[in-house]
Scaffold this active site. Structure first.
Site, mmCIF file in Angstrom:
data_model
loop_
_atom_site.group_PDB
_atom_site.id
_atom_site.type_symbol
_atom_site.label_atom_id
_atom_site.label_comp_id
_atom_site.label_asym_id
_atom_site.label_seq_id
_atom_site.Cartn_x
_atom_site.Cartn_y
_atom_site.Cartn_z
ATOM 1 N N CYS A 1 0.863 -1.183 0.000
ATOM 2 C CA CYS A 1 0.000 0.000 0.000
ATOM 3 C C CYS A 1 0.896 1.228 0.000
ATOM 4 C CB CYS A 1 -0.896 -0.014 1.237
ATOM 5 S SG CYS A 1 -1.959 1.420 1.330
ATOM 6 N N LEU A 2 1.052 1.785 -1.170
ATOM 7 C CA LEU A 2 1.909 2.974 -1.269
ATOM 8 C C LEU A 2 1.293 3.879 -2.332
ATOM 9 C CD1 LEU A 2 4.563 4.352 -0.432
ATOM 10 C CD2 LEU A 2 5.723 3.071 -2.226
#
Lengths: 199, 532
Positions: free
Chosen positions: A92-93
Site C-alpha cells: 500500500c503505497l
C-alpha cells in the site's frame, strides 16, 4: 509491449545499474523476460530498522501503458510490515497507485519502498493485524519484524524464544509458516496461537 | 539475462540531462516547457495529461492546464545543434542527436573487423560500462567469451583485404573485396584527410614503410586499372615517394610522382571526354579545360622551380622543399577537383543509362505498334477475363475499346468497342470506330470498304460472322478531326447473345475465359488519292 515502455525500461535499467545505490548494494534490478515487461527487484532492509541486514525481493510488472501508469510491484519475500500484506506481499503505497507520476522511475520506486520500510504508515494499512500490533505494541512489532527478516530475508538476528515456540507448533504437525503467522498475530502467546490454529 | 547483456544491448547515448524528457527518458522530441519550468516531449506530456485526466506536472505535481505548456523551440534548436561523433573508430561522422541512434545501429563500421575487435577488447574494461555506446547483439556477446576462437576462425576462413591507405593510417581490414570497394567509396574524404595529414607532417616514416614504398612502375601505368583505382595507386606512390628521407632522391621521387599523377589526370580527363560520346554537357567540358589549363600552368611553374641548374646550393633546396609543401596542397586540391569530376561523370552516365532504359521501353512499344500497323486490316482482339469484364459492363455500362490497328500499312486506323446493348441488355454490341491515324491526310474520305466481324469459336464452323459495307452517307466513316476517335461508331447493336457466350457448351469462350473477336477491314481499291 508498447515501444515506449520497453524503451524506457531499457534506459531505466541502465540508470539503476549505474546508480550509487547499486554500488552500495542498497537496491538491485534484474530482468525476468526478454521484452522488459517483468523484472525482479531487490532492496536491502534500511539500517536502524527491524529489517536491517535483510534482503527483500520484489516482483515488478511493467504495464504496456508505462510510464503513464505505475508499475505493479509486490513483495515476494515475506515481510512483517503494516503497509505490506504478510499473506500476498501487496504493497500500500500512494505512488504505486493514484500518486504515480510519469517522471518516477524504477529506481525511485525501489528507493521509496526502502523509505516505506523505514517509516511505516499505520494509519493507511495494508495488513490490519500488523498495523494494530505496530500501534499497540511497538516492541512486539519490532521483534516480530526482525524475526521475519531473519527467517525470510536472511537477516542476522535470531530469536531463540520465537524459534522455540514455532518448533512446539510444528511438532504438532503445523507448517512452520502457518505457525509463525499465528504466533505473530497473537503476540507470540503460544496458547492463543494454538487455539487459533486448531479451531 | 544478465546486467552485462542489457548494457551491451543498449546503443543509447548518455544524454545531457537538459535534453532528456523525464517521461520517455529519450531526447526531447518537439520539446515543450511547462509553467513550472520542466521540459517534456509534446506527445509525452499530452499522453500523461490524458491518462486518467491527470492535470499535474509529473515532476513537481503542480497543477497544469493546456495553456501552461509552451512550445520550446530554443531547446529544439539546441538539440539539433549538438553534434556527436559516431563511436566507431574511423567513422568520424558528426551526427545530430536525433540521427545518432539510427546511425550507430546501422553504422557499417559496426561490422568491420577492426571495430569489432575494439569492442571485444573493451568488454572487460570497466570504462566501457560508463559509456556503453557500442551496440552489440547477443551473438557478439558470445563471441567475446571466446575471443581467440573467433579470431582463429576469421583468419583461417577468410582472406583479408587490407585498405590500400594502410600506410597513411587507415587500419581497416575487410573480409571481401566488395566490402573493401565499399570502404573506398564511402571513405574517400577520410582517406584524403589522412593523406593531407601525412603531407602536413611531411614524411615521418617508419622503417617498414620505407622498403615497400615504390610500386612497380609498369603496374602504375597499367591501362587495365579503373580510373579511380589508378588514381589511388598513383596517390599512394606519391605518398611513399615523399616519405623517402634521402634529400635528393626524395625530391626527385616526388617530382616523378606528381608528374605522373598529373599525366594520369590529363589522360583520364581526356579519356572521359572521349567516353562521353560528344554528349558531354558544356559545364563539364569547360571544367575539364580549366583543369587541364591549371595542370599546364603548374607544370610550367614546376619546371621553373625544379630547374636542376638552380638546384645546387643548400639555400635553394630548402626553398624548394617549402614549395613542395605548397605544391602538395595544390595537388590535394587537384585531387578534390578530380573527385568532383568523377562524381559528375558518374552522374552523367547514370542519366544516360536511365535515358537508354526509357528508350528501350519505347522501342518495345514501337514494336507493338508495328504489329498493329502491319496487321493488314486483320485484328484479333482478345478479351481476357471476359466474365469480369461482362460484370463490369452490366453494372457500370462500361465500354471496352481495343487497341488501334491500321487497315493497311498506310491505311485507315480503327479500333473496336464492345458494350452491353442499349436496346436489349441480353445482347453484346460490337462497333468499330475510325481513329485519327498517321496517314489520314493522304487518304480519301469517307472510308470505303467492307468490315467483317467474327466472334471466334473453338469449333470454327460455329464462329459468328457478320459483314457490313461502309456507306458514304454515314458520319461514322468520316475522318475523325476534332477528337482522337470518330464518336460515331458503326457496327451491330445486337451482335451476339450474352447467354450464348456464357453457355459452356457454346465454345465462344477460350480456355482461360477469353473471348476473341476478329475484325477485318478491307479497303476498297483506289482509296488513295490519284496522285499516289
Amino acid at each position: 509491449m508498447a515501444n515506449i515502455a520497453a524503451q524506457r525500461i531499457k534506459r531505466e535499467f541502465k540508470e539503476v545499474i549505474k546508480s550509487e545505490e547499486v554500488a552500495k548494494c542498497a537496491i538491485k534490478l534484474e530482468l525476468i523476460d526478454d521484452n522488459y515487461s517483468e523484472l525482479k527487484g531487490e532492496i536491502a532492509g534500511p539500517p536502524d530498522t527491524p529489517y536491517e541486514g535483510g534482503n527483500f525481493v520484489l516482483e515488478i510488472k511493467v504495464p504496456e501503458t508505462y510510464p503513464f501508469n505505475p508499475p505493479k510491484v509486490k513483495f515476494l519475500t515475506k515481510i512483517w510490515h503494516p503497509n505490506i500484506s504478510s499473506v500476498t506481499g501487496a504493497i500500500c503505497l500512494d505512488i504505486l497507485k493514484d500518486q504515480w507520476a510519469a517522471a518516477m522511475t524504477l529506481r525511485t520506486v525501489l528507493l521509496s519502498l526502502q523509505a516505506l520500510m523505514a517509516a511505516a504508515e499505520p494509519d493507511d494499512p495494508q495488513d490490519a493485524v500488523v498495523a494494530k500490533q505496530y500501534k499497540e505494541n511497538p516492541e512486539m512489532f519490532n521483534s516480530t519484524a526482525r524475526h521475519w527478516t531473519n527467517v525470510y530475508a536472511g537477516g542476522p538476528n535470531k530469536n531463540p524464544d520465537f524459534d522455540q515456540k514455532i518448533q512446539r507448533l510444528t511438532d504438532m504437525g503445523v507448517m512452520s509458516h502457518d505457525a509463525r503467522v499465528a504466533l505473530s498475530t497473537y503476540n507470540w502467546e503460544l496458547e492463543r496461537a494454538t487455539e487459533a490454529i486448531f479451531t | 539475462m544478465t546486467h552485462q547483456h542489457l548494457l551491451n544491448c543498449s546503443n543509447k547515448l548518455d544524454l545531457d540531462p537538459r535534453f532528456e524528457c523525464s517521461i520517455c527518458l529519450e531526447y526531447l522530441k518537439d520539446p515543450v516547457l511547462t509553467s513550472c519550468g520542466h521540459k517534456f516531449c509534446t506527445s509525452c506530456i499530452h499522453t500523461w495529461m490524458n491518462v486518467k485526466q491527470k492535470n499535474y506536472c509529473p515532476i513537481d505535481e503542480i497543477i497544469l492546464n493546456k495553456e501552461d505548456i509552451f512550445v520550446d523551440n530554443y531547446t529544439r534548436r539546441e538539440i539539433l545543434e549538438n553534434n556527436l561523433t559516431c563511436p566507431y573508430k574511423q567513422c568520424m561522422q558528426q551526427l545530430s542527436i536525433p540521427d545518432y541512434e539510427t546511425h550507430v545501429s546501422s553504422c557499417y563500421l559496426k561490422y568491420s573487423k577492426s571495430s569489432a575487435e575494439d569492442t571485444t577488447d573493451s568488454v572487460v574494461d570497466t570504462s566501457y560500462i560508463k559509456s556503453p555506446l557500442h551496440e552489440r547483439n547477443r551473438q557478439k556477446l558470445t563471441v567475446t567469451v571466446f575471443p581467440n576462437i573467433h579470431k582463429m576462425q576469421e583468419s583461417s576462413s577468410h582472406e583479408n583485404f587490407v585498405c590500400k591507405f594502410h600506410a597513411v593510417g587507415c587500419s581497416e581490414v575487410f573480409k571481401s573485396k566488395a566490402l573493401l570497394e565499399k570502404h573506398y567509396d564511402l571513405k574517400t574524404k577520410f582517406h584524403l584527410d589522412l593523406l593531407f595529414n601525412q603531407y602536413c607532417s611531411n614524411g615521418i616514416l617508419s622503417s617498414t614503410q620505407k622498403n615497400d614504398s615504390r610500386l612497380d612502375p609498369s603496374r602504375r601505368n597499367s591501362a587495365v586499372m579503373s580510373g579511380e583505382d589508378h588514381l589511388r595507386e598513383v596517390v599512394q606512390a606519391e605518398v611513399h615517394g615523399s616519405q623517402n628521407e634521402e634529400n635528393k632522391s626524395r625530391l626527385s621521387g616526388h617530382t616523378n610522382g606528381s608528374q605522373e599523377l598529373k599525366e594520369s589526370l590529363v589522360h583520364n580527363t581526356t579519356s572521359n571526354a572521349n567516353n562521353s560520346n560528344g554528349t558531354a554537357q558544356s559545364p563539364f567540358a569547360k571544367n575539364q579545360k580549366q583543369i587541364e589549363a591549371y595542370l599546364m600552368k603548374n607544370k610550367a611553374e614546376e619546371s621553373k622551380l625544379w630547374d636542376p641548374s638552380k638546384n645546387t646550393d643548400g639555400k635553394d633546396s630548402q626553398k624548394s622543399a617549402c614549395t613542395s609543401c605548397a605544391d602538395n596542397s595544390g595537388l590535394l586540391k587537384l585531387l578534390y577537383e578530380r573527385l568532383v569530376l568523377l562524381e559528375q561523370n558518374r552522374l552523367e552516365l547514370e542519366i544516360k543509362v536511365n535515358k537508354l532504359e526509357s528508350n528501350l521501353k519505347e522501342v518495345g512499344n514501337v514494336e507493338d505498334n508495328i504489329s498493329l500497323k502491319l496487321c493488314n486490316g486483320v485484328y484479333f482482339w482478345r478479351l481476357d477475363n471476359f466474365r469480369v469484364k461482362l460484370q463490369e459492363m452490366n453494372q457500370t455500362n462500361r465500354y471496352f475499346y481495343s487497341a488501334c490497328f491500321y487497315s493497311s500499312c498506310y491505311g485507315y486506323r480503327f479500333c473496336t468497342r464492345v458494350n452491353i446493348s442499349r436496346e436489349d441488355n441480353q445482347y453484346l454490341s460490337l462497333f468499330i470506330h475510325l481513329v485519327q491515324g498517321e496517314h489520314d491526310d493522304i487518304l480519301s474520305w469517307p472510308f470505303l470498304g467492307r468490315i467483317k466481324f467474327t466472334a471466334l469459336n473453338t469449333t470454327p464452323e460455329m464462329s459468328l460472322q457478320d459483314e457490313v459495307q461502309s456507306d458514304r452517307n454515314f458520319d461514322s466513316f468520316k475522318r475523325p478531326v476534332n477528337f482522337f476517335l470518330n464518336k460515331k461508331a458503326f457496327g451491330f447493336n445486337n451482335f451476339i447473345r450474352v447467354s450464348d457466350i456464357l453457355d459452356p457448351g457454346s465454345g465462344f469462350l477460350m480456355e482461360d475465359d477469353t473471348l476473341v473477336i476478329r475484325t477485318q477491314v478491307i479497303e476498297q481499291s483506289a482509296t488513295f488519292y490519284a496522285t499516289v
